[in-house]
Design an enzyme around this catalytic site. Structure first.
Site, PDB file in Angstrom:
ATOM      1  N   CYS A  60       0.835  -1.196   0.000  1.00 22.37           N
ATOM      2  CA  CYS A  60       0.000   0.000   0.000  1.00 22.37           C
ATOM      3  C   CYS A  60       0.881   1.261   0.000  1.00 22.37           C
ATOM      4  O   CYS A  60       2.103   1.188   0.110  1.00 22.37           O
ATOM      5  CB  CYS A  60      -0.898   0.001   1.227  1.00 22.37           C
ATOM      6  SG  CYS A  60       0.037   0.140   2.769  1.00 22.37           S
ATOM      7  N   ALA A  63       3.269   1.605   2.849  1.00 20.01           N
ATOM      8  CA  ALA A  63       4.453   0.749   2.678  1.00 20.01           C
ATOM      9  C   ALA A  63       5.469   1.432   1.768  1.00 20.01           C
ATOM     10  O   ALA A  63       6.673   1.429   2.037  1.00 20.01           O
ATOM     11  CB  ALA A  63       4.050  -0.603   2.108  1.00 20.01           C
ATOM     12  N   ARG A  94      12.207  -5.579   5.921  1.00 20.30           N
ATOM     13  CA  ARG A  94      12.778  -5.329   4.598  1.00 20.30           C
ATOM     14  C   ARG A  94      14.288  -5.536   4.547  1.00 20.30           C
ATOM     15  O   ARG A  94      14.877  -5.615   3.503  1.00 20.30           O
ATOM     16  CB  ARG A  94      12.407  -3.911   4.157  1.00 20.30           C
ATOM     17  CG  ARG A  94      12.764  -3.586   2.716  1.00 20.30           C
ATOM     18  CD  ARG A  94      11.974  -2.365   2.298  1.00 20.30           C
ATOM     19  NE  ARG A  94      12.417  -1.777   1.063  1.00 20.30           N
ATOM     20  CZ  ARG A  94      13.044  -0.610   0.965  1.00 20.30           C
ATOM     21  NH1 ARG A  94      13.341   0.077   2.045  1.00 20.30           N
ATOM     22  NH2 ARG A  94      13.364  -0.127  -0.212  1.00 20.30           N
ATOM     23  N   HIS A 192       5.682   6.075  -2.945  1.00 23.45           N
ATOM     24  CA  HIS A 192       6.997   6.552  -3.398  1.00 23.45           C
ATOM     25  C   HIS A 192       6.893   8.023  -3.802  1.00 23.45           C
ATOM     26  O   HIS A 192       7.726   8.846  -3.456  1.00 23.45           O
ATOM     27  CB  HIS A 192       7.480   5.784  -4.636  1.00 23.45           C
ATOM     28  CG  HIS A 192       7.594   4.301  -4.443  1.00 23.45           C
ATOM     29  ND1 HIS A 192       7.384   3.415  -5.465  1.00 23.45           N
ATOM     30  CD2 HIS A 192       7.898   3.564  -3.348  1.00 23.45           C
ATOM     31  CE1 HIS A 192       7.571   2.186  -5.012  1.00 23.45           C
ATOM     32  NE2 HIS A 192       7.876   2.248  -3.738  1.00 23.45           N
TER      33      HIS A 192
END
Ligand code: CFM
Ligand code: HCA
Length: 526
Positions: A60, A63, A94, A192
């Site tokens: 999402c 994230a 991660r 992003h």
């Protein structure tokens, strides 16, 4: 040429689509493309909303913003404004690594959250957030504090931007708020974009004291130091005499980041997550950028030569050639034994927004062939290579960026034609950027945002020797008796980038592909 026949590939696509209701099949059809290099400008649908009911590997916007782009800055405190689960389930999965600088500040392993509960949902959580910022400041003295809102915060409308502004003034420390509610956009990709905008607005160019950094200076953009990748890349760049000013965001430090505008060149590793920043920096500071790939020894060598060509300095060019000679020679020798056992093996790759492409070069170094590949959330330009032209308006004085439009979706994306791309490249208006599709051979298959059903069919038909993928399908794959190498967090391994990374990778892949255990596995459903 692909080791699978075109007929076989087409049959699998039919089998995949037949299982869907008509309307869904019509949609999915456009995301599944049999590669045919004779078709110029072959297209694929991407960056579209996942059909409800289909199991996807996507994440999402939260994230993409907190987890991916912002989180790796280890000397900052990243507060998640939301219920505790959003933080807890994203905590350290991660494997992005960080080494503290001289000041010793290192908060990477912490999990900060406002732990929003029912009372806050009803009465608002802003005061709790401000208190959290205050506490984080007093206890940790970080370089900067970031705030990330998760879904419910957007629904109740807490003014996190106002809170950040107030706390910045009160503490004299940059507090940045990101409205990265998970539901925004269709995947982590929207996150992003939100992260890039925030950094550009608040961090980039903030160091106004340093006037110049001498030498062949670069920023590593879109490199997140998973399993220590950035350190191997930096080792080689430094050996060549190329200086890394800042990395977004792997092993990222605030003091480096605010100097990023002083670098002479932006190296874009993951185009998907950071192209926005590269474009904005080009627009505002005139910093040129180029696409690189440090995954795979020949890809790395090629990228080093591209960088040397950019700086156009004889001493640098010579040094780069010396380093390539030494490092490439050693890595090639070390890869030989693995290559013997891996040559001709087949791979599927389903990863995020860039690795499903980047890793094809490393597999090629091992003699392995990628026969099916796809991204989870990349856009058409990442597949087709016809880059969306910068669509950004940056006000040079005030650093204002027009409010983020939710990511343009596939239908509105109108790529330049191949001819137009040629012209733009000729005029140096776009970087030399190529997507995944041109690198894939005839008869191979591209599947965007693959579902578990599609994966099941393709495994049964093609029985690949390895699948490079993520945690959401790893164990489904392994129950089929096919080894899965996680290309997100590298399982427990890494680095895999660069010359030494390639050798680590080969060893890991050999252990999996040639491990004797797989033949004994019988899928529970058989
Ligand atoms: Fe870029 Fe990444 Fe990737 Fe990505 Fe990601 Fe990642 Fe990835 Mo996981 S930034 S697009 S959002 S290279 S976290 S380090 S591995 S999906 S292919
Ligand atoms: C994310 C992060 C992720 C997930 C990996 C996976 C990562 O998308 O939120 O699905 O295995 O690399 O950690 O992509």
């Amino acid at each position: 040429p692909s080791p699978i026949s075109l007929e076989e590939t087409n049959k699998s696509v039919t089998e995949i689509l037949e299982a869907y209701p008509k309307k869904v099949a019509r949609k999915r059809e456009k995301h599944i493309v049999v590669r045919d290099p004779s078709i110029s400008e072959q297209q694929i649908d991407a960056n579209a909303r996942t059909t409800p009911g289909i199991i996807t590997q996507r994440g999402c916007a939260f994230a993409g913003c907190k987890g991916v782009v912002v989180g790796p800055f280890g000397d900052c405190v990243h507060i998640v404004h939301g219920p505790i689960g959003c933080s807890y389930y994203a905590w350290m999965t991660r494997r992005n690594q960080f080494k503290p600088r001289a000041d010793g500040k290192d908060f990477l392993h912490y999990c900060f959250s406002t732990d929003l509960n029912e009372h806050d949902i009803v009465f608002g959580g802003v005061n709790k957030l401000k208190q959290a910022v205050q506490e984080a400041y007093e206890i940790f003295q970080p370089k900067s504090i970031t705030i990330h809102s998760t879904c419910p915060v957007g629904l109740i409308g807490d003014d996190i931007q106002g809170a950040a502004k107030e706390m910045t003034e009160k503490l004299g420390l940059p507090v940045l708020a990101f409205n990265c509610e998970g539901y925004k956009g269709v995947s982590q990709s929207a996150g992003h974009h939100i992260a890039n905008n925030g950094f550009f607005k608040h961090w980039i160019g903030k160091d106004t004291e340093t006037e110049e950094i001498e030498g062949f200076t670069v920023n590593l953009m879109g490199e997140y130091n998973i399993g220590g990748d950035s350190w191997e890349i930096e080792r080689v760049l430094e050996k060549c005499g190329i200086k890394v000013v800042s990395t977004f965001s792997g092993d990222g430090s605030y003091d480096d980041a605010i100097k990023a505008h002083l670098a002479k060149l932006n190296l874009v590793m993951c185009h998907r997550s950071i192209n926005y920043m590269a474009n904005m920096m080009e627009e505002k500071y005139g910093t040129p950028w180029m696409k690189v790939n440090f995954i795979g020894i020949h890809a790395f060598a090629k990228s080093l030569r591209k960088i040397a060509k950019f700086f156009d300095n004889p001493a640098l060019t010579q040094r780069v050639e010396e380093v390539i000679l030494e490092e490439l020679g050693l890595a090639e020798a070390q890869l030989t034994q693995y290559r013997k056992r891996l040559e001709g093996k087949t791979v599927f790759l389903f990863v995020g927004g860039s690795r499903a492409h980047h890793y094809q070069e490393l597999f090629a170094d091992l003699g392995m062939k990628t026969i099916v590949a796809g991204y989870e959330f990349a856009h058409r330009d990442d597949y087709e290579g016809r880059q969306a032209l910068p669509n950004i308006k940056v006000d040079a004085d005030s650093r204002n960026i027009e409010e983020l439009e939710v990511e343009p979706d596939s239908e509105r994306y109108n790529p330049p034609s191949d001819a137009e791309m040629e012209r733009l490249r000729g005029e140096n208006l776009v970087s030399d950027y190529k997507g995944m599709m041109p690198d894939m051979g005839e008869g191979t298959l591209l599947v965007d945002n693959i579902s578990h059903h599609e994966l099941d069919v393709l495994i049964q038909r093609f029985k690949p020797d390895l699948i490079g993928s993520g945690i959401k399908d790893k164990y489904v794959i392994e129950k089929f008796g096919v080894p899965c190498k996680q290309l997100h967090n590298y399982d427990y391994g890494g680095p895999f980038a660069g010359f030494r990374g390639a050798v680590n990778f080969a060893k890991d892949v050999d252990l999996r592909v040639n491990g004797p255990a797989w033949q004994y596995i019988k899928a529970p459903w058989d």
